[in-house]
Write a protein that holds these residues in place. Sequence first.
Motif, PDB file in Angstrom:
ATOM      1  N   ALA A  61      76.516  28.364  38.919  1.00 40.98           N
ATOM      2  CA  ALA A  61      75.620  29.505  38.731  1.00 40.98           C
ATOM      3  C   ALA A  61      74.934  29.853  40.053  1.00 40.98           C
ATOM      4  O   ALA A  61      74.666  28.984  40.881  1.00 40.98           O
ATOM      5  CB  ALA A  61      74.578  29.165  37.679  1.00 40.98           C
ATOM      6  N   ILE A  62      74.654  31.121  40.220  1.00 41.68           N
ATOM      7  CA  ILE A  62      73.968  31.606  41.412  1.00 41.68           C
ATOM      8  C   ILE A  62      72.464  31.465  41.186  1.00 41.68           C
ATOM      9  O   ILE A  62      71.945  31.879  40.151  1.00 41.68           O
ATOM     10  CB  ILE A  62      74.319  33.086  41.680  1.00 41.68           C
ATOM     11  N   SER A  63      71.762  30.883  42.148  1.00 39.24           N
ATOM     12  CA  SER A  63      70.305  30.786  42.076  1.00 39.24           C
ATOM     13  C   SER A  63      69.716  32.187  42.064  1.00 39.24           C
ATOM     14  O   SER A  63      70.143  33.056  42.836  1.00 39.24           O
ATOM     15  CB  SER A  63      69.754  30.026  43.275  1.00 39.24           C
ATOM     16  N   SER A  64      68.746  32.400  41.189  1.00 44.47           N
ATOM     17  CA  SER A  64      68.126  33.718  41.092  1.00 44.47           C
ATOM     18  C   SER A  64      66.674  33.580  40.668  1.00 44.47           C
ATOM     19  O   SER A  64      66.355  32.794  39.783  1.00 44.47           O
ATOM     20  CB  SER A  64      68.862  34.587  40.076  1.00 44.47           C
ATOM     21  N   PRO A  65      65.798  34.388  41.275  1.00 45.49           N
ATOM     22  CA  PRO A  65      64.389  34.376  40.885  1.00 45.49           C
ATOM     23  C   PRO A  65      64.090  35.356  39.745  1.00 45.49           C
ATOM     24  O   PRO A  65      62.946  35.479  39.321  1.00 45.49           O
ATOM     25  CB  PRO A  65      63.684  34.815  42.169  1.00 45.49           C
ATOM     26  N   CYS A  66      65.106  36.040  39.246  1.00 45.01           N
ATOM     27  CA  CYS A  66      64.905  37.078  38.234  1.00 45.01           C
ATOM     28  C   CYS A  66      64.243  36.499  36.982  1.00 45.01           C
ATOM     29  O   CYS A  66      64.686  35.474  36.461  1.00 45.01           O
ATOM     30  CB  CYS A  66      66.237  37.723  37.865  1.00 45.01           C
ATOM     31  N   ILE A  67      63.184  37.181  36.521  1.00 49.81           N
ATOM     32  CA  ILE A  67      62.516  36.780  35.283  1.00 49.81           C
ATOM     33  C   ILE A  67      62.590  37.897  34.240  1.00 49.81           C
ATOM     34  O   ILE A  67      61.814  37.919  33.300  1.00 49.81           O
ATOM     35  CB  ILE A  67      61.056  36.346  35.535  1.00 49.81           C
ATOM     36  N   LYS A  68      63.514  38.819  34.450  1.00 45.45           N
ATOM     37  CA  LYS A  68      63.792  39.912  33.507  1.00 45.45           C
ATOM     38  C   LYS A  68      62.615  40.876  33.337  1.00 45.45           C
ATOM     39  O   LYS A  68      62.440  41.465  32.300  1.00 45.45           O
ATOM     40  CB  LYS A  68      64.210  39.355  32.144  1.00 45.45           C
ATOM     41  N   ILE A  69      61.812  41.000  34.398  1.00 43.53           N
ATOM     42  CA  ILE A  69      60.779  42.031  34.465  1.00 43.53           C
ATOM     43  C   ILE A  69      61.158  42.897  35.650  1.00 43.53           C
ATOM     44  O   ILE A  69      60.676  42.709  36.762  1.00 43.53           O
ATOM     45  CB  ILE A  69      59.362  41.437  34.649  1.00 43.53           C
ATOM     46  N   CYS A  70      62.085  43.813  35.415  1.00 44.67           N
ATOM     47  CA  CYS A  70      62.698  44.583  36.497  1.00 44.67           C
ATOM     48  C   CYS A  70      62.014  45.933  36.644  1.00 44.67           C
ATOM     49  O   CYS A  70      62.472  46.935  36.099  1.00 44.67           O
ATOM     50  CB  CYS A  70      64.188  44.726  36.232  1.00 44.67           C
ATOM     51  N   VAL A  71      60.902  45.932  37.370  1.00 41.45           N
ATOM     52  CA  VAL A  71      60.139  47.148  37.622  1.00 41.45           C
ATOM     53  C   VAL A  71      59.857  47.190  39.121  1.00 41.45           C
ATOM     54  O   VAL A  71      59.240  46.269  39.659  1.00 41.45           O
ATOM     55  CB  VAL A  71      58.810  47.154  36.837  1.00 41.45           C
ATOM     56  N   ILE A  72      60.304  48.245  39.774  1.00 41.10           N
ATOM     57  CA  ILE A  72      60.084  48.379  41.214  1.00 41.10           C
ATOM     58  C   ILE A  72      58.769  49.109  41.455  1.00 41.10           C
ATOM     59  O   ILE A  72      58.546  50.209  40.957  1.00 41.10           O
ATOM     60  CB  ILE A  72      61.245  49.144  41.885  1.00 41.10           C
ATOM     61  N   ASP A  73      57.891  48.476  42.215  1.00 43.82           N
ATOM     62  CA  ASP A  73      56.614  49.078  42.573  1.00 43.82           C
ATOM     63  C   ASP A  73      56.891  50.271  43.481  1.00 43.82           C
ATOM     64  O   ASP A  73      57.574  50.132  44.496  1.00 43.82           O
ATOM     65  CB  ASP A  73      55.741  48.055  43.292  1.00 43.82           C
ATOM     66  N   PRO A  74      56.396  51.469  43.128  1.00 45.19           N
ATOM     67  CA  PRO A  74      56.712  52.668  43.920  1.00 45.19           C
ATOM     68  C   PRO A  74      56.089  52.673  45.315  1.00 45.19           C
ATOM     69  O   PRO A  74      56.578  53.365  46.199  1.00 45.19           O
ATOM     70  CB  PRO A  74      56.163  53.817  43.074  1.00 45.19           C
ATOM     71  N   VAL A  75      55.051  51.883  45.526  1.00 49.32           N
ATOM     72  CA  VAL A  75      54.385  51.872  46.824  1.00 49.32           C
ATOM     73  C   VAL A  75      55.058  50.904  47.784  1.00 49.32           C
ATOM     74  O   VAL A  75      55.451  51.276  48.881  1.00 49.32           O
ATOM     75  CB  VAL A  75      52.881  51.517  46.670  1.00 49.32           C
ATOM     76  N   ASN A  76      55.213  49.654  47.367  1.00 50.60           N
ATOM     77  CA  ASN A  76      55.739  48.674  48.309  1.00 50.60           C
ATOM     78  C   ASN A  76      57.219  48.355  48.096  1.00 50.60           C
ATOM     79  O   ASN A  76      57.783  47.556  48.822  1.00 50.60           O
ATOM     80  CB  ASN A  76      54.915  47.390  48.315  1.00 50.60           C
ATOM     81  N   LYS A  77      57.826  48.975  47.096  1.00 52.22           N
ATOM     82  CA  LYS A  77      59.280  48.882  46.863  1.00 52.22           C
ATOM     83  C   LYS A  77      59.760  47.461  46.551  1.00 52.22           C
ATOM     84  O   LYS A  77      60.891  47.109  46.832  1.00 52.22           O
ATOM     85  CB  LYS A  77      60.067  49.431  48.059  1.00 52.22           C
ATOM     86  N   LEU A  78      58.891  46.634  45.969  1.00 53.20           N
ATOM     87  CA  LEU A  78      59.272  45.294  45.551  1.00 53.20           C
ATOM     88  C   LEU A  78      59.329  45.230  44.040  1.00 53.20           C
ATOM     89  O   LEU A  78      58.540  45.889  43.350  1.00 53.20           O
ATOM     90  CB  LEU A  78      58.250  44.255  46.039  1.00 53.20           C
ATOM     91  N   CYS A  79      60.238  44.412  43.527  1.00 56.06           N
ATOM     92  CA  CYS A  79      60.295  44.184  42.091  1.00 56.06           C
ATOM     93  C   CYS A  79      59.017  43.464  41.680  1.00 56.06           C
ATOM     94  O   CYS A  79      58.635  42.460  42.281  1.00 56.06           O
ATOM     95  CB  CYS A  79      61.521  43.342  41.730  1.00 56.06           C
ATOM     96  N   GLN A  80      58.356  43.965  40.657  1.00 53.97           N
ATOM     97  CA  GLN A  80      57.119  43.353  40.202  1.00 53.97           C
ATOM     98  C   GLN A  80      57.363  42.024  39.500  1.00 53.97           C
ATOM     99  O   GLN A  80      56.451  41.211  39.370  1.00 53.97           O
ATOM    100  CB  GLN A  80      56.353  44.310  39.290  1.00 53.97           C
ATOM    101  N   GLY A  81      58.576  41.788  39.050  1.00 50.89           N
ATOM    102  CA  GLY A  81      58.899  40.533  38.388  1.00 50.89           C
ATOM    103  C   GLY A  81      59.225  39.416  39.355  1.00 50.89           C
ATOM    104  O   GLY A  81      58.674  38.323  39.276  1.00 50.89           O
ATOM    105  N   CYS A  82      60.130  39.682  40.300  1.00 54.74           N
ATOM    106  CA  CYS A  82      60.609  38.603  41.170  1.00 54.74           C
ATOM    107  C   CYS A  82      60.179  38.746  42.629  1.00 54.74           C
ATOM    108  O   CYS A  82      60.251  37.780  43.381  1.00 54.74           O
ATOM    109  CB  CYS A  82      62.128  38.491  41.094  1.00 54.74           C
TER     110      CYS A  82
END
Length: 66
Positions: free
Chosen positions: A3-24
């Motif tokens: 399996a590939i290591s992943s920080p994904c926590i299934k909260i996939c929302v990109i912050d419009p200001v800083n362009k980072l996923c709010q979940g991971c």
Amino acid sequence: MSAISSPCIKICVIDPVNKLCQGCGRTLQEIAQWSRFSETERLAIMATLEERLSRQQDGEEPRRSA
């Protein structure tokens, strides 16, 4: 195949200001390229995510990687 290591926590929302996923805390580019990164590259990125998310919550602009 492992399996590939992943920080994904299934909260996939990109912050419009800083362009980072709010979940991971990853950027869209990192998310898109995740499966192409080596395990070493993924672990290096994952080591920075807690700090990124902390800065995001504090309202700071993300640091640009070189």
